[in-house]
Design an enzyme around this catalytic site. Structure first.
Site, PDB file in Angstrom:
ATOM      1  N   HIS A 124      57.068  48.324 -21.719  1.00 15.35           N
ATOM      2  CA  HIS A 124      57.988  47.459 -22.303  1.00 15.35           C
ATOM      3  C   HIS A 124      59.445  48.634 -22.277  1.00 15.35           C
ATOM      4  CE1 HIS A 124      60.514  45.504 -25.436  1.00 15.35           C
ATOM      5  NE2 HIS A 124      60.256  44.452 -24.588  1.00 15.35           N
ATOM      6  N   ASP A 182      73.380  39.973 -19.264  1.00 15.55           N
ATOM      7  CA  ASP A 182      72.037  40.619 -19.655  1.00 15.55           C
ATOM      8  C   ASP A 182      70.930  39.650 -20.498  1.00 15.55           C
ATOM      9  OD1 ASP A 182      69.803  42.149 -19.971  1.00 15.55           O
ATOM     10  OD2 ASP A 182      70.818  43.257 -21.926  1.00 15.55           O
ATOM     11  N   MET A 183      70.148  38.949 -20.087  1.00 19.25           N
ATOM     12  CA  MET A 183      69.503  37.818 -20.622  1.00 19.25           C
ATOM     13  C   MET A 183      68.154  37.683 -20.222  1.00 19.25           C
ATOM     14  SD  MET A 183      71.129  34.844 -18.781  1.00 19.25           S
ATOM     15  CE  MET A 183      70.366  34.002 -17.442  1.00 19.25           C
ATOM     16  N   ALA A 184      67.310  36.987 -21.447  1.00 16.96           N
ATOM     17  CA  ALA A 184      66.062  36.592 -21.339  1.00 16.96           C
ATOM     18  C   ALA A 184      66.165  35.268 -20.305  1.00 16.96           C
ATOM     19  CB  ALA A 184      65.369  36.356 -22.424  1.00 16.96           C
ATOM     20  N   LYS A 232      65.973  24.959 -14.775  1.00 22.34           N
ATOM     21  CA  LYS A 232      66.592  26.326 -14.052  1.00 22.34           C
ATOM     22  C   LYS A 232      66.035  27.714 -14.573  1.00 22.34           C
ATOM     23  CE  LYS A 232      70.356  22.974 -13.347  1.00 22.34           C
ATOM     24  NZ  LYS A 232      71.909  22.666 -13.644  1.00 22.34           N
ATOM     25  N   GLY A 314      79.195  39.960 -21.602  1.00 15.12           N
ATOM     26  CA  GLY A 314      79.151  41.634 -21.935  1.00 15.12           C
ATOM     27  C   GLY A 314      80.199  41.622 -23.164  1.00 15.12           C
TER      28      GLY A 314
HETATM   29  N1  NAD Z   1      62.251  44.251 -21.534  1.00 17.09           N
HETATM   30  C1  NAD Z   1      61.661  43.131 -21.649  1.00 17.09           C
HETATM   31  O1  NAD Z   1      60.865  42.616 -21.532  1.00 17.09           O
HETATM   32  C2  NAD Z   1      62.768  42.224 -22.116  1.00 17.09           C
HETATM   33  C3  NAD Z   1      62.478  40.661 -22.291  1.00 17.09           C
HETATM   34  C4  NAD Z   1      63.405  39.646 -22.401  1.00 17.09           C
HETATM   35  C5  NAD Z   1      64.659  40.005 -23.044  1.00 17.09           C
HETATM   36  N2  NAD Z   1      65.143  41.326 -22.839  1.00 17.09           N
HETATM   37  C6  NAD Z   1      66.228  41.694 -23.447  1.00 17.09           C
HETATM   38  O2  NAD Z   1      66.701  40.781 -24.343  1.00 17.09           O
HETATM   39  C7  NAD Z   1      68.128  40.936 -24.786  1.00 17.09           C
HETATM   40  C8  NAD Z   1      68.807  39.757 -25.117  1.00 17.09           C
HETATM   41  O3  NAD Z   1      68.405  38.613 -24.527  1.00 17.09           O
HETATM   42  P1  NAD Z   1      69.272  37.385 -24.816  1.00 17.09           P
HETATM   43  O4  NAD Z   1      68.572  36.097 -23.746  1.00 17.09           O
HETATM   44  O5  NAD Z   1      68.849  37.207 -26.340  1.00 17.09           O
HETATM   45  O6  NAD Z   1      70.673  37.357 -24.611  1.00 17.09           O
HETATM   46  P2  NAD Z   1      71.777  36.892 -25.265  1.00 17.09           P
HETATM   47  O7  NAD Z   1      71.621  35.465 -25.536  1.00 17.09           O
HETATM   48  O8  NAD Z   1      72.155  37.437 -26.517  1.00 17.09           O
HETATM   49  O9  NAD Z   1      73.267  37.129 -24.225  1.00 17.09           O
HETATM   50  C9  NAD Z   1      73.139  36.745 -22.902  1.00 17.09           C
HETATM   51  C10 NAD Z   1      74.419  37.212 -22.129  1.00 17.09           C
HETATM   52  O10 NAD Z   1      75.263  36.137 -22.421  1.00 17.09           O
HETATM   53  C11 NAD Z   1      76.645  36.728 -22.724  1.00 17.09           C
HETATM   54  N3  NAD Z   1      77.183  35.974 -23.825  1.00 17.09           N
HETATM   55  C12 NAD Z   1      76.711  35.944 -24.916  1.00 17.09           C
HETATM   56  N4  NAD Z   1      77.373  35.059 -25.907  1.00 17.09           N
HETATM   57  C13 NAD Z   1      78.541  34.963 -24.847  1.00 17.09           C
HETATM   58  C14 NAD Z   1      79.551  34.106 -25.058  1.00 17.09           C
HETATM   59  N5  NAD Z   1      80.264  33.480 -26.155  1.00 17.09           N
HETATM   60  N6  NAD Z   1      80.635  34.028 -23.648  1.00 17.09           N
HETATM   61  C15 NAD Z   1      80.377  34.435 -22.835  1.00 17.09           C
HETATM   62  N7  NAD Z   1      79.172  35.362 -22.667  1.00 17.09           N
HETATM   63  C16 NAD Z   1      78.278  35.401 -23.644  1.00 17.09           C
HETATM   64  C17 NAD Z   1      75.986  38.003 -23.358  1.00 17.09           C
HETATM   65  O11 NAD Z   1      77.221  39.021 -23.092  1.00 17.09           O
HETATM   66  C18 NAD Z   1      74.844  38.463 -22.371  1.00 17.09           C
HETATM   67  O12 NAD Z   1      75.322  39.015 -21.307  1.00 17.09           O
HETATM   68  C19 NAD Z   1      68.650  41.563 -23.485  1.00 17.09           C
HETATM   69  O13 NAD Z   1      68.924  42.785 -23.548  1.00 17.09           O
HETATM   70  C20 NAD Z   1      67.336  41.425 -22.510  1.00 17.09           C
HETATM   71  O14 NAD Z   1      67.277  42.471 -21.556  1.00 17.09           O
HETATM   72  C21 NAD Z   1      64.241  42.544 -22.589  1.00 17.09           C
END
Ligand code: NAD
Length: 357
Positions: A124, A182-184, A232, A314
């Site tokens: 991980h 950066d997102m799941a 999607k 970001g």
């Molecule tokens: N290593 C692993 O196995 C693994 C698996 C799943 C997720 N992750 C990590 O989990 C983290 C969190 O993921 P998440 O899906 O919760 O992300 P998130 O939903 O918090 O954000 C997703 C993206 O949307 C953007 N965003 C958020 N709010 C916004 C807004 N109001 N306007 C415009 N852009 C906006 C953020 O800047 C980000 O780039 C990430 O860092 C991801 O790499 C890691």
């Protein structure tokens, strides 16, 4: 980042970094590597991504103790074509493996215009943004993928197949306007549910289902998560498994050892890191200026009812980082207790904390 609501205490970033580094060194991780992993975790909390920060350290420690993550792995790189290569992570901490893949992708892109590095035998790796931003800082576009064990419902299925397979895409911008998506590919990452389990708080409806396929708000009942955006997000998650598993010959979806399963079994995770060198197209300064101008126009759009203004990908993380650098990092009380137990058993002082304001 979606939130779970629970009680927190606040700690300073430097104390947190020192304690995380010390805990990892106690498990035999060399100081420089321990420092990078601790930095990655604390940076992730600073940016507000609490699902992938220090809350995961007890898990890594458990795997280090049980031998499924090696403290001193041999991480190797093999170039397979002018702009293609493969990193074998040697079952080390995923943060170190993905950092190496990112460095190698950048090196290939410096000489050949682009670099794509597949990953195998990793574990991980936490949040992807630090790797994407590492490439943006070098004047490159970054594209980073990894995969995890099955916990997301493919569109129309009642059983999980792929993981929360994240994507990070970055492009450097002038004046702190680097784009970093950066997102799941699930509605939320699994580890946000893990935090809710630890803090004994509820999760909102619409994130997850129980073993019977019914929506649940109880984190202990979660059997699978919904993909984001219906078919999607489901389709994107499946393609990310292809990128992460098929080139580096890692297992895919249902065959990936579970993160919270057998702690003695290597995870054998894959990934893919891409770097595109901007210089053969346009000067980096011109590129960054145009991104900055694009962001200005985007953020200047009239907001919808209920929104303060439009943000760029970001930006929420940058804003949280500025705030937490000044005010400290809020950590769930049970997560903090777990970290302090590890600190004490490593012979370190527990973290000083104060009430979160
Ligand atoms: N290593 C692993 O196995 C693994 C698996 C799943 C997720 N992750 C990590 O989990 C983290 C969190 O993921 P998440 O899906 O919760 O992300 P998130 O939903 O918090 O954000 C997703 C993206 O949307 C953007 N965003 C958020 N709010 C916004 C807004 N109001 N306007 C415009 N852009 C906006 C953020 O800047 C980000 O780039 C990430 O860092 C991801 O790499 C890691």
């Amino acid at each position: 980042m979606a939130k779970i609501f629970h009680d927190t205490l606040t700690v300073d970033k430097d104390d947190l970094l020192a304690v995380c580094e010390g805990i990892l060194m106690h498990e035999g991780v060399p100081k420089a590597d321990a420092n990078y992993v601790a930095w990655h975790l604390v940076e992730t909390n600073l940016r507000g991504t609490d699902s992938h920060g220090v809350a995961r350290l007890p898990h890594y420690v458990r795997r280090l103790k049980e031998g499924s993550i090696l403290a001193q792995p041999t991480i190797s790189f093999e170039q397979r074509a002018p702009s293609l290569g493969l990193v074998d992570g040697g079952h080390g901490l995923g943060h170190l493996v993905m950092r190496r893949a990112t460095e190698e992708a950048a090196r290939l892109a410096e000489t050949n215009g682009a670099g794509w590095v597949a990953v195998r035998n990793s574990s991980h790796c936490g949040a992807l943004a630090p790797f994407g931003l590492q490439l943006a800082e070098r004047g490159m576009i970054g594209i980073v993928f990894t995969h995890v064990d099955p916990m997301v419902l493919p569109y129309g299925s009642r059983a999980p197949f792929c993981g929360t397979n994240p994507i990070c895409v970055s492009a450097p911008g002038a004046n702190d306007r680097t784009l970093c998506l950066d997102m799941a590919t699930s509605v939320v990452p699994w580890n946000l549910v893990a935090n809710a389990q630890q803090e004994k708080s509820e999760i909102p409806t619409g994130w997850a289902v129980d073993k019977n396929g019914n929506d649940t708000t109880h984190p202990d009942e979660v059997a699978a998560l919904y993909p984001f955006g219906r078919h999607k997000g489901s389709g994107l998650g499946i393609m990310i498994d292809v990128f992460s598993a098929m080139l580096g010959e890692a297992p895919y979806g249902p065959d990936i050892p579970k993160m919270y399963g057998n702690m003695k079994e290597h995870r054998r995770l894959g990934g893919l890191v891409g770097a595109i060198n901007i210089r053969p197209f346009v000067g980096v300064e011109d590129f960054e200026a145009r991104i900055s101008e694009m962001v200005s126009r985007l953020c200047g759009l009239p907001p919808m009812n209920g929104f303060d203004r439009v943000h760029f990908p970001g930006e929420p993380e940058l804003e949280t980082k500025r705030q937490r650098e000044k005010e400290g990092i809020p950590i769930g009380i049970n997560i903090l207790e777990g970290l302090n137990a590890l600190a004490i058993s490593a012979g370190l002082s527990p973290l000083q904390s104060r009430q979160t304001e």
